[in-house]
Design a protein around this motif. Structure first.
Motif, mmCIF file in Angstrom:
data_model
loop_
_atom_site.group_PDB
_atom_site.id
_atom_site.type_symbol
_atom_site.label_atom_id
_atom_site.label_comp_id
_atom_site.label_asym_id
_atom_site.label_seq_id
_atom_site.Cartn_x
_atom_site.Cartn_y
_atom_site.Cartn_z
ATOM 1 N N ILE A 59 -16.383 -100.463 78.454
ATOM 2 C CA ILE A 59 -15.545 -99.599 79.270
ATOM 3 C C ILE A 59 -16.380 -98.692 80.163
ATOM 4 N N ALA A 118 -14.026 -99.146 83.550
ATOM 5 C CA ALA A 118 -13.609 -97.902 84.216
ATOM 6 C C ALA A 118 -14.097 -97.827 85.648
ATOM 7 N N LEU A 154 -10.528 -100.703 87.226
ATOM 8 C CA LEU A 154 -9.493 -99.727 86.888
ATOM 9 C C LEU A 154 -8.155 -100.029 87.553
ATOM 10 N N VAL A 158 -9.978 -94.027 82.300
ATOM 11 C CA VAL A 158 -8.967 -95.067 82.087
ATOM 12 C C VAL A 158 -7.643 -94.463 81.623
#
Length: 526
Positions: free
Chosen positions: A370, A377, A381, A424
């Motif tokens: 992530i 992210a 996204l 996120v």
């Protein structure tokens, strides 16, 4: 010769006579005039020809002698077994039809490759899920797009073209494509609040709706025939009409989808106009399984195809890493052998989709993290979407993997683990207010990195997003690579039981089945 060839030959003869016959000037002028008229007619023969009328005459003849139906029925029988796939690369069985999810086109194997047949199977996004109708139409005939719709009582109470006893009730509408020029849409109307018999009607290309036809064999004012037989094949119940089948009867039936067994189900048999085949539609009266449809012809039943309906969970999109997308390197991957995800690897997202008849888009990627420059992210996204969404990153961010710095709870950029989760979850809660989002703290984060698991929980709490602690939660099952503080002997036993192999420490088929069961119960609460 054809009529056109006769005209061409006649024109040639007249032209020859015109130049080789002794005629007076007046006679020659008259013949030239008539010849030019004939020549113009021949040269514009195809321009003036009403080709559509000729085609219609031919099709009418094929309908009358049954030859058109003989061509269509085998195609329909084969296409009923079509599988919905994400890409052409997922098409493997050369004898099967496939439906490409992105555009609904049907593909068939020909000349060494799968090719687009040009046939469009409705709107694929509506094949499995029910759209909540939110319009203000007073006529159900205006709700005429291909798909499946849930209509609440407040909406149906305003509609004036519903069958008796349907207004003011919660209904399911299924719109499927018609196969004739005068049948634009076939509407199937099911009551999900009473046992009123299903109704069916057609809507032509001009938008004119036909008369509602009540379930064949159902007398006015009655509901369902209460089927009390003991047969173990639903294909033996082919008489026209509707029936309610109790759970203790469906439990023993060998030719219904597994998720219907033991459930009270409704059966709707619709005979074809010429009696050559019967269409069977079944749906559950006790659970949120979507209706399924098949054809029965000459005592042979086609595979069941899900047609959407009362599934309140709609689309589930799963994000994460190899613990979600699966990694069976070194062994033969376990595969699902029935249902809508037949042929897919038996990983927890597709098992949930198979058991519960929902559309699943597994968007997890092996090795994905992530945080960091290449993390979700920062790079993906804006692709976050779905009616129900699960987020399960963390393993690849650990120091012994791709080493995303832990950071602190108030970090706001993707460079740290805390920051990436903030990015996120902030996006999800602010841009997807109608989505049901949940965070999974996945097993695979060892006790040595408990601070990474805690970071996921802290950020989820910060944004009010539900989480399931599969890693070390008190009520979570103990799987392989658990984050729980257990003895070395128990850890070794769990790893040996749930790992793919001695060298592949990803969840095996048993682990994915376990994960599917516990995660689904949690997902339903989102």
């Amino acid at each position: 010769m054809s009529y056109y060839e006769d005209l061409c030959k006649l024109t040639e003869i007249v032209n020859s006579l015109l130049h080789n016959t002794n005629l007076t000037a007046s006679q020659q002028k008259q013949i030239e005039q008539k010849f030019n008229e004939l020549k113009g007619y021949v040269e514009n023969y195809f321009t003036n020809l009403d080709v559509q009328n000729e085609i219609n005459i031919k099709l009418d003849g094929m309908v009358e002698d049954g030859s058109l139906l003989n061509l269509i029925i085998p195609f329909l029988s084969n296409i009923q077994s079509a599988l919905i796939v994400d890409s052409v690369e997922d098409m493997r069985d050369h004898k099967r039809f496939y439906i490409l999810k992105s555009n609904g086109h049907v593909y068939q194997y020909a000349d060494g490759a799968f090719a687009d047949t040009g046939f469009v199977w409705g709107q694929p996004k509506n094949l499995y899920t029910s759209n909540l109708y939110d319009g203000d139409d007073t006529l159900l005939a205006n709700v005429n797009k291909i798909g499946t719709y849930a209509l609440v009582s407040a909406k149906t109470s305003k509609m004036t073209d519903l069958p008796d006893r349907f207004a003011g009730r919660t209904l399911t509408l299924i719109n499927i494509s018609g196969f004739a020029s005068n049948v634009w849409i076939i509407q199937i109307l099911l009551s999900t609040s009473t046992l009123t018999a299903p109704h069916i009607r057609t809507i032509n290309e001009s938008g004119v709706a036909g008369t509602w036809m009540k379930g064949y064999g159902i007398s006015e004012g009655s509901t369902f025939i209460n089927y009390i037989g003991s047969g173990n094949l639903l294909s033996n119940i082919t008489q026209p009409g509707s029936a309610n089948i109790a759970g203790n009867v469906s439990q023993s039936m060998r030719d219904i989808p597994d998720y219907y067994k033991g459930k009270a189900i409704n059966l709707y048999n619709i005979p074809s106009f010429n009696g050559l085949f019967t269409t069977q539609i079944i749906w559950s009266t006790t659970d949120y399984f979507s209706p399924s449809i098949r054809y029965i012809s000459a005592n042979t039943a086609s595979p069941w195809v899900n047609i959407g309906g009362v599934n309140k969970y709609k689309t589930l999109n799963t994000y994460g890493d190899s613990f979600t997308t699966g990694d069976f390197s070194g062994v033969t991957p376990p595969r699902i052998t029935y249902g809508n995800y037949n042929g897919k690897e038996a990983i927890w997202p597709y098992l949930i989709g198979t058991w519960n008849q929902i559309m699943v888009n597994n968007k997890a990627v092996r090795g994905e993290r992530i945080g960091g420059t290449n993390g979700f992210a920062n790079t993906k996204l804006s692709t976050l979407e779905g009616d129900y969404i699960t987020l399960a990153w963390g393993i690849n961010d650990l120091p012994d993997h791709q080493n995303t710095p832990l950071g602190a709870l108030n970090d706001t950029t993707y460079e740290t683990f805390y920051g990436a989760w903030n990015v996120v979850l902030k996006y999800a809660t602010e841009n997807l207010p109608g989505s049901h989002v949940g965070v999974i703290v996945m097993n695979g984060i060892s006790p040595n990195y408990r601070n990474y698991a805690d970071a996921i929980i802290e950020t989820a709490k910060k944004y009010g997003v539900p989480y399931y602690n599969l890693n070390y939660g008190d009520y979570a099952p103990t799987l392989n690579r658990t984050g729980k503080n257990i003895s070395d002997a128990e850890r070794t036993a769990k790893d040996n039981y749930f790992n793919v192999s001695l060298t592949n420490h990803h969840p095996n088929a048993l682990a994915h089945e376990y994960m599917a069961k516990v995660l689904w119960e949690w997902i339903k609460t989102l």
